[in-house]
Design a protein around this motif. Sequence first.
Motif, PDB file in Angstrom:
ATOM      1  N   ALA A 183       3.496  49.002  -2.516  1.00  0.00           N
ATOM      2  CA  ALA A 183       3.992  48.619  -1.189  1.00  0.00           C
ATOM      3  C   ALA A 183       3.651  47.161  -0.883  1.00  0.00           C
ATOM      4  O   ALA A 183       4.455  46.427  -0.299  1.00  0.00           O
ATOM      5  CB  ALA A 183       3.403  49.542  -0.125  1.00  0.00           C
ATOM      6  N   GLU A 184       2.463  46.732  -1.280  1.00  0.00           N
ATOM      7  CA  GLU A 184       2.046  45.343  -1.066  1.00  0.00           C
ATOM      8  C   GLU A 184       2.935  44.391  -1.859  1.00  0.00           C
ATOM      9  O   GLU A 184       3.342  43.330  -1.364  1.00  0.00           O
ATOM     10  CB  GLU A 184       0.585  45.170  -1.484  1.00  0.00           C
ATOM     11  N   TYR A 185       3.231  44.756  -3.088  1.00  0.00           N
ATOM     12  CA  TYR A 185       4.075  43.910  -3.934  1.00  0.00           C
ATOM     13  C   TYR A 185       5.476  43.761  -3.339  1.00  0.00           C
ATOM     14  O   TYR A 185       6.003  42.645  -3.216  1.00  0.00           O
ATOM     15  CB  TYR A 185       4.158  44.490  -5.348  1.00  0.00           C
ATOM     16  N   VAL A 186       6.085  44.884  -2.952  1.00  0.00           N
ATOM     17  CA  VAL A 186       7.432  44.854  -2.376  1.00  0.00           C
ATOM     18  C   VAL A 186       7.453  44.026  -1.098  1.00  0.00           C
ATOM     19  O   VAL A 186       8.381  43.246  -0.855  1.00  0.00           O
ATOM     20  CB  VAL A 186       7.936  46.288  -2.097  1.00  0.00           C
ATOM     21  N   TYR A 192       8.684  36.466   0.823  1.00  0.00           N
ATOM     22  CA  TYR A 192       8.970  35.179   0.195  1.00  0.00           C
ATOM     23  C   TYR A 192      10.466  34.954  -0.005  1.00  0.00           C
ATOM     24  O   TYR A 192      10.926  33.811  -0.059  1.00  0.00           O
ATOM     25  CB  TYR A 192       8.226  35.072  -1.138  1.00  0.00           C
ATOM     26  N   ALA A 193      11.237  36.051  -0.108  1.00  0.00           N
ATOM     27  CA  ALA A 193      12.689  35.924  -0.289  1.00  0.00           C
ATOM     28  C   ALA A 193      13.363  35.370   0.961  1.00  0.00           C
ATOM     29  O   ALA A 193      14.499  34.891   0.896  1.00  0.00           O
ATOM     30  CB  ALA A 193      13.295  37.277  -0.655  1.00  0.00           C
ATOM     31  N   GLU A 195      12.344  32.758   2.474  1.00  0.00           N
ATOM     32  CA  GLU A 195      12.178  31.303   2.500  1.00  0.00           C
ATOM     33  C   GLU A 195      12.389  30.624   1.149  1.00  0.00           C
ATOM     34  O   GLU A 195      12.450  29.401   1.075  1.00  0.00           O
ATOM     35  CB  GLU A 195      10.771  30.968   3.010  1.00  0.00           C
ATOM     36  N   LEU A 196      12.525  31.428   0.085  1.00  0.00           N
ATOM     37  CA  LEU A 196      12.688  30.876  -1.258  1.00  0.00           C
ATOM     38  C   LEU A 196      13.878  31.521  -1.960  1.00  0.00           C
ATOM     39  O   LEU A 196      14.291  32.624  -1.590  1.00  0.00           O
ATOM     40  CB  LEU A 196      11.429  31.141  -2.101  1.00  0.00           C
ATOM     41  N   PRO A 197      14.433  30.855  -2.986  1.00  0.00           N
ATOM     42  CA  PRO A 197      15.423  31.532  -3.831  1.00  0.00           C
ATOM     43  C   PRO A 197      14.789  32.796  -4.406  1.00  0.00           C
ATOM     44  O   PRO A 197      13.582  32.824  -4.675  1.00  0.00           O
ATOM     45  CB  PRO A 197      15.713  30.498  -4.928  1.00  0.00           C
ATOM     46  N   LEU A 198      15.590  33.832  -4.601  1.00  0.00           N
ATOM     47  CA  LEU A 198      15.052  35.142  -4.973  1.00  0.00           C
ATOM     48  C   LEU A 198      14.188  35.105  -6.228  1.00  0.00           C
ATOM     49  O   LEU A 198      13.115  35.707  -6.270  1.00  0.00           O
ATOM     50  CB  LEU A 198      16.205  36.135  -5.153  1.00  0.00           C
ATOM     51  N   SER A 199      14.642  34.404  -7.254  1.00  0.00           N
ATOM     52  CA  SER A 199      13.874  34.334  -8.500  1.00  0.00           C
ATOM     53  C   SER A 199      12.490  33.734  -8.262  1.00  0.00           C
ATOM     54  O   SER A 199      11.483  34.229  -8.783  1.00  0.00           O
ATOM     55  CB  SER A 199      14.632  33.502  -9.538  1.00  0.00           C
ATOM     56  N   GLU A 200      12.434  32.686  -7.449  1.00  0.00           N
ATOM     57  CA  GLU A 200      11.147  32.052  -7.138  1.00  0.00           C
ATOM     58  C   GLU A 200      10.283  32.969  -6.277  1.00  0.00           C
ATOM     59  O   GLU A 200       9.054  33.016  -6.440  1.00  0.00           O
ATOM     60  CB  GLU A 200      11.379  30.726  -6.410  1.00  0.00           C
ATOM     61  N   ALA A 201      10.922  33.692  -5.365  1.00  0.00           N
ATOM     62  CA  ALA A 201      10.184  34.607  -4.492  1.00  0.00           C
ATOM     63  C   ALA A 201       9.510  35.711  -5.302  1.00  0.00           C
ATOM     64  O   ALA A 201       8.340  36.045  -5.075  1.00  0.00           O
ATOM     65  CB  ALA A 201      11.132  35.215  -3.464  1.00  0.00           C
ATOM     66  N   VAL A 202      10.247  36.273  -6.254  1.00  0.00           N
ATOM     67  CA  VAL A 202       9.691  37.337  -7.099  1.00  0.00           C
ATOM     68  C   VAL A 202       8.565  36.792  -7.966  1.00  0.00           C
ATOM     69  O   VAL A 202       7.505  37.418  -8.102  1.00  0.00           O
ATOM     70  CB  VAL A 202      10.797  37.965  -7.978  1.00  0.00           C
ATOM     71  N   GLU A 203       8.779  35.622  -8.542  1.00  0.00           N
ATOM     72  CA  GLU A 203       7.753  35.007  -9.384  1.00  0.00           C
ATOM     73  C   GLU A 203       6.482  34.739  -8.584  1.00  0.00           C
ATOM     74  O   GLU A 203       5.364  34.990  -9.060  1.00  0.00           O
ATOM     75  CB  GLU A 203       8.292  33.696  -9.975  1.00  0.00           C
ATOM     76  N   TYR A 232      17.154  42.454  -9.409  1.00  0.00           N
ATOM     77  CA  TYR A 232      18.302  43.364  -9.347  1.00  0.00           C
ATOM     78  C   TYR A 232      18.197  44.292  -8.138  1.00  0.00           C
ATOM     79  O   TYR A 232      19.173  44.482  -7.400  1.00  0.00           O
ATOM     80  CB  TYR A 232      18.394  44.187 -10.627  1.00  0.00           C
ATOM     81  N   GLU A 233      17.011  44.873  -7.926  1.00  0.00           N
ATOM     82  CA  GLU A 233      16.818  45.797  -6.808  1.00  0.00           C
ATOM     83  C   GLU A 233      17.066  45.116  -5.473  1.00  0.00           C
ATOM     84  O   GLU A 233      17.729  45.664  -4.589  1.00  0.00           O
ATOM     85  CB  GLU A 233      15.394  46.365  -6.824  1.00  0.00           C
ATOM     86  N   TYR A 234      16.526  43.907  -5.315  1.00  0.00           N
ATOM     87  CA  TYR A 234      16.669  43.202  -4.042  1.00  0.00           C
ATOM     88  C   TYR A 234      18.130  42.831  -3.808  1.00  0.00           C
ATOM     89  O   TYR A 234      18.647  42.974  -2.697  1.00  0.00           O
ATOM     90  CB  TYR A 234      15.800  41.948  -4.031  1.00  0.00           C
ATOM     91  N   ASP A 235      18.808  42.372  -4.855  1.00  0.00           N
ATOM     92  CA  ASP A 235      20.228  42.032  -4.740  1.00  0.00           C
ATOM     93  C   ASP A 235      21.051  43.267  -4.378  1.00  0.00           C
ATOM     94  O   ASP A 235      21.964  43.202  -3.555  1.00  0.00           O
ATOM     95  CB  ASP A 235      20.745  41.442  -6.056  1.00  0.00           C
ATOM     96  N   GLN A 236      20.732  44.389  -5.030  1.00  0.00           N
ATOM     97  CA  GLN A 236      21.458  45.627  -4.767  1.00  0.00           C
ATOM     98  C   GLN A 236      21.228  46.095  -3.332  1.00  0.00           C
ATOM     99  O   GLN A 236      22.161  46.497  -2.634  1.00  0.00           O
ATOM    100  CB  GLN A 236      21.008  46.710  -5.746  1.00  0.00           C
ATOM    101  N   GLU A 237      19.976  46.031  -2.884  1.00  0.00           N
ATOM    102  CA  GLU A 237      19.641  46.427  -1.514  1.00  0.00           C
ATOM    103  C   GLU A 237      20.380  45.548  -0.508  1.00  0.00           C
ATOM    104  O   GLU A 237      20.936  46.034   0.480  1.00  0.00           O
ATOM    105  CB  GLU A 237      18.127  46.302  -1.311  1.00  0.00           C
ATOM    106  N   LYS A 238      20.407  44.236  -0.781  1.00  0.00           N
ATOM    107  CA  LYS A 238      21.095  43.295   0.107  1.00  0.00           C
ATOM    108  C   LYS A 238      22.596  43.571   0.122  1.00  0.00           C
ATOM    109  O   LYS A 238      23.240  43.540   1.174  1.00  0.00           O
ATOM    110  CB  LYS A 238      20.828  41.862  -0.358  1.00  0.00           C
ATOM    111  N   HIS A 239      23.151  43.874  -1.055  1.00  0.00           N
ATOM    112  CA  HIS A 239      24.582  44.163  -1.164  1.00  0.00           C
ATOM    113  C   HIS A 239      24.950  45.405  -0.352  1.00  0.00           C
ATOM    114  O   HIS A 239      25.959  45.411   0.367  1.00  0.00           O
ATOM    115  CB  HIS A 239      24.948  44.371  -2.635  1.00  0.00           C
TER     116      HIS A 239
END
Length: 293
Positions: A183-186, A192-193, A195-203, A232-239
């Motif tokens: 839950a903390e990770y998600v 961070y997503a 304020e940052l591009p998704l790839s950078e936010a995940v990293e 992928y999960e975040y993009d799918q959720e957003k979609h």
Amino acid sequence: MGQTKNNGAAENFSANRNYKSTVFAMLFGDRERLLRLYNAISGKNYQDPEALEINTLENAIYMGMKNDLSFLIDDKLSLYEHQSTVNPNMPLRFLFYISDLYSCMTTEENFYGRKALSIPIPCFVIFYNGAEPQPDRKILRLSDLYTVRMKETQLELTAVLLNINRNHNRELMEACRDLKDYAEYVDRVRKYARELPLSEAVERAITECIRKGILKEFLEKNRAEVKKMSIYEYDQEKHIRMERQDAWEEGAEQQLIKIIKNMTKKGRNVSQIAEELGEDETRIRELAKKSTE
């Protein structure tokens, strides 16, 4: 309990090592973590991961649906699903899953004999961590999907939805550190997503969690795969959220067209309608045109 035979279905049961649909399924596809999660959910205190038989359906796919985690322990068959969007159809999906599992378990049994077959009692749990607000706990029923509502039904299936977002179900989170860390990770990915591009936010979320000891071993071992899945999960959720918003807006527009049509029948002109509805005249004119098509 009498033992049902499932030798012929062994190839259908596996820990699903080749493909993990979500980070959640990958994390709890590990026997030790899954046992800790089961203990937290059930209040049990099993210590031997080998007592847990994972039998996630690997080959059964219904309309693109796939079972996340299912396992057998203490004559109980638990089916766990992770969801990032609210899905009222989960009881029906669980019905498909459990039917297929029971079919595999009894493939060599005699259905026409006088001896009653023994099957494990099922338990259905949905782990929800979407952005749409939900209570800590909610019951979903198959009977809620029936076209005709009756006080009693001859076929019912109930599933428990547990909100596993940060700051929800705190007692459960304290009982299962893996779930709390997940839950903390998600939560960090989502934060961070914004304020940052998704790839950078995940990293950034992965790096920070490792530094703080949150899912440290899991993230270090599976960093690249977790990053790919999270994106992928975040993009799918957003979609899905955007599709629902589009559907809502389309429905709202149709409702507005209906109102404009009724107001026009009562003799109001475009300017009057726009003023009363607080809308721009150009938009009202466009919608009024649609109402006559």
